[in-house]
Scaffold this motif. Structure first.
Motif, PDB file in Angstrom:
ATOM      1  N   THR A   1       5.036  -0.228 -11.342  1.00 38.01           N
ATOM      2  CA  THR A   1       6.192   0.636 -11.589  1.00 38.01           C
ATOM      3  C   THR A   1       7.136   0.643 -10.394  1.00 38.01           C
ATOM      4  O   THR A   1       8.361   0.570 -10.548  1.00 38.01           O
ATOM      5  N   LYS A   2       6.588   0.722  -9.194  1.00 35.95           N
ATOM      6  CA  LYS A   2       7.412   0.685  -7.980  1.00 35.95           C
ATOM      7  C   LYS A   2       8.168  -0.629  -7.880  1.00 35.95           C
ATOM      8  O   LYS A   2       9.356  -0.658  -7.530  1.00 35.95           O
ATOM      9  N   ALA A   3       7.478  -1.728  -8.165  1.00 40.03           N
ATOM     10  CA  ALA A   3       8.108  -3.047  -8.094  1.00 40.03           C
ATOM     11  C   ALA A   3       9.222  -3.174  -9.130  1.00 40.03           C
ATOM     12  O   ALA A   3      10.297  -3.718  -8.844  1.00 40.03           O
ATOM     13  N   LEU A   4       8.969  -2.658 -10.342  1.00 40.50           N
ATOM     14  CA  LEU A   4       9.985  -2.711 -11.397  1.00 40.50           C
ATOM     15  C   LEU A   4      11.212  -1.896 -11.020  1.00 40.50           C
ATOM     16  O   LEU A   4      12.349  -2.350 -11.202  1.00 40.50           O
TER      17      LEU A   4
ATOM     18  N   ASN B   1       6.737  -0.440   0.835  1.00 42.06           N
ATOM     19  CA  ASN B   1       5.745   0.107  -0.094  1.00 42.06           C
ATOM     20  C   ASN B   1       5.784  -0.564  -1.466  1.00 42.06           C
ATOM     21  O   ASN B   1       5.139  -0.115  -2.406  1.00 42.06           O
ATOM     22  N   VAL B   2       6.542  -1.654  -1.589  1.00 45.99           N
ATOM     23  CA  VAL B   2       6.654  -2.380  -2.850  1.00 45.99           C
ATOM     24  C   VAL B   2       5.926  -3.714  -2.732  1.00 45.99           C
ATOM     25  O   VAL B   2       6.121  -4.455  -1.769  1.00 45.99           O
ATOM     26  N   ASP B   3       5.102  -4.014  -3.719  1.00 46.11           N
ATOM     27  CA  ASP B   3       4.366  -5.269  -3.740  1.00 46.11           C
ATOM     28  C   ASP B   3       5.328  -6.435  -3.979  1.00 46.11           C
ATOM     29  O   ASP B   3       6.037  -6.477  -4.987  1.00 46.11           O
ATOM     30  N   ARG B   4       5.341  -7.382  -3.047  1.00 47.58           N
ATOM     31  CA  ARG B   4       6.292  -8.493  -3.135  1.00 47.58           C
ATOM     32  C   ARG B   4       6.060  -9.347  -4.373  1.00 47.58           C
ATOM     33  O   ARG B   4       6.999  -9.801  -5.025  1.00 47.58           O
ATOM     34  N   GLY B   5       4.794  -9.600  -4.685  1.00 46.00           N
ATOM     35  CA  GLY B   5       4.477 -10.436  -5.824  1.00 46.00           C
ATOM     36  C   GLY B   5       4.999  -9.875  -7.129  1.00 46.00           C
ATOM     37  O   GLY B   5       5.599 -10.589  -7.941  1.00 46.00           O
ATOM     38  N   TRP B   6       4.781  -8.579  -7.338  1.00 39.39           N
ATOM     39  CA  TRP B   6       5.271  -7.947  -8.562  1.00 39.39           C
ATOM     40  C   TRP B   6       6.787  -7.817  -8.546  1.00 39.39           C
ATOM     41  O   TRP B   6       7.428  -7.884  -9.589  1.00 39.39           O
TER      42      TRP B   6
END
Length: 255
Positions: free
Chosen positions: A16-19, A135-140
């Motif tokens: 959700t954070k990545a989106l 705090n955001v996953d780079r992959g996602w």
């Protein structure tokens, strides 16, 4: 059970954070993709193809310029070798920015094949330059940028195909939309280039003009692309306007 539920919630939170981080970055691209792809779908529809054709082609080819070219290839004489060569030449640029993303895609697991497949020009620009929050996953983040861009393109092409098959008025000239897009890109490159010689832009004009004179209107495309590819590789040190900016951005990021 409690641990499993907690793990699932954490994974959903990461996605959700990545989106949420990806949407503002790609929204302008998605809007432009939608309308550009819709014009492609309209073109396919007016040529008598079912909406399934642009829907599937936009999903599996996902190279806008090649998709527009394919419209004419589908209604012309069957020439698989020329089609293959043309597709390879048009998509050659993907090799160069694909190589530059190998490090960023390292360790992406099952997402990596899709990230490689869905990396178009605009997706590369976002994934390569975006400043992703810690705090955001780079992959996602990369995944959602790629997915949203492709989804908007497929949706636009599908709707355009549905509408195009029902149009009754004259749509001649609609296939000029991609040419118009590249004219705008060319003018923007000319105006923003730091090189007063405009070597890259002039190469893109002079080489096709010479090949047109030598090979004719039906056969000049592939020789033009091949010659320009070789020239751009040889002249790369003189054409790289972005090198200084990328180096300065890197210094700012480390600071």
């Amino acid at each position: 059970m409690v641990k499993e539920r907690t793990s699932v919630r954490q994974k959903k939170g990461v996605k959700t954070k990545a989106l949420r981080a990806a949407v503002p970055k790609v929204l302008p691209i998605c809007i432009s993709f939608f309308f550009l792809a819709m014009s492609y779908g309209l073109l396919m529809g007016t040529r008598g193809f079912s909406f399934l054709w642009p829907m599937c082609m936009s999903a599996f080819i996902f190279t806008g310029s090649m998709e527009f070219v394919t419209v004419n290839l589908l209604v012309s004489a069957f020439n698989p070798l020329a089609t293959l060569m043309l597709a390879m030449m048009i998509g050659t640029r993907h090799l160069f920015y694909g190589i530059s993303m190998l490090g960023r895609f390292k360790g992406m697991g099952l997402r990596k094949p899709y990230l490689i497949y869905a990396m178009c020009d605009e997706t590369f620009a976002v994934n390569n330059s975006a400043r992703i929050p810690g705090n955001v996953d780079r992959g996602w983040f990369y995944f959602f940028v790629s997915l949203l861009n492709q989804a908007s393109w497929v949706l636009g092409a599908t709707i355009g195909g549905i509408v195009g098959g029902r149009l009754t008025f004259n749509t001649s000239g609609l296939d000029f939309v991609m040419t118009a897009l590249f004219v705008v890109i060319f003018v923007d490159q000319w105006m923003s280039s730091k090189r007063k010689s405009h070597m890259a832009a002039l190469t893109g004009i002079v080489v096709p003009a010479i090949c047109l004179a030598l090979f004719g209107a039906d056969d000049f495309m592939i020789p033009s692309l091949a010659v320009m590819l070789v020239m751009f590789l040889m002249l790369r040190p003189y054409l790289d306007d972005l090198k200084t900016d990328m180096q300065s951005d890197g210094r700012e990021g480390r600071a």
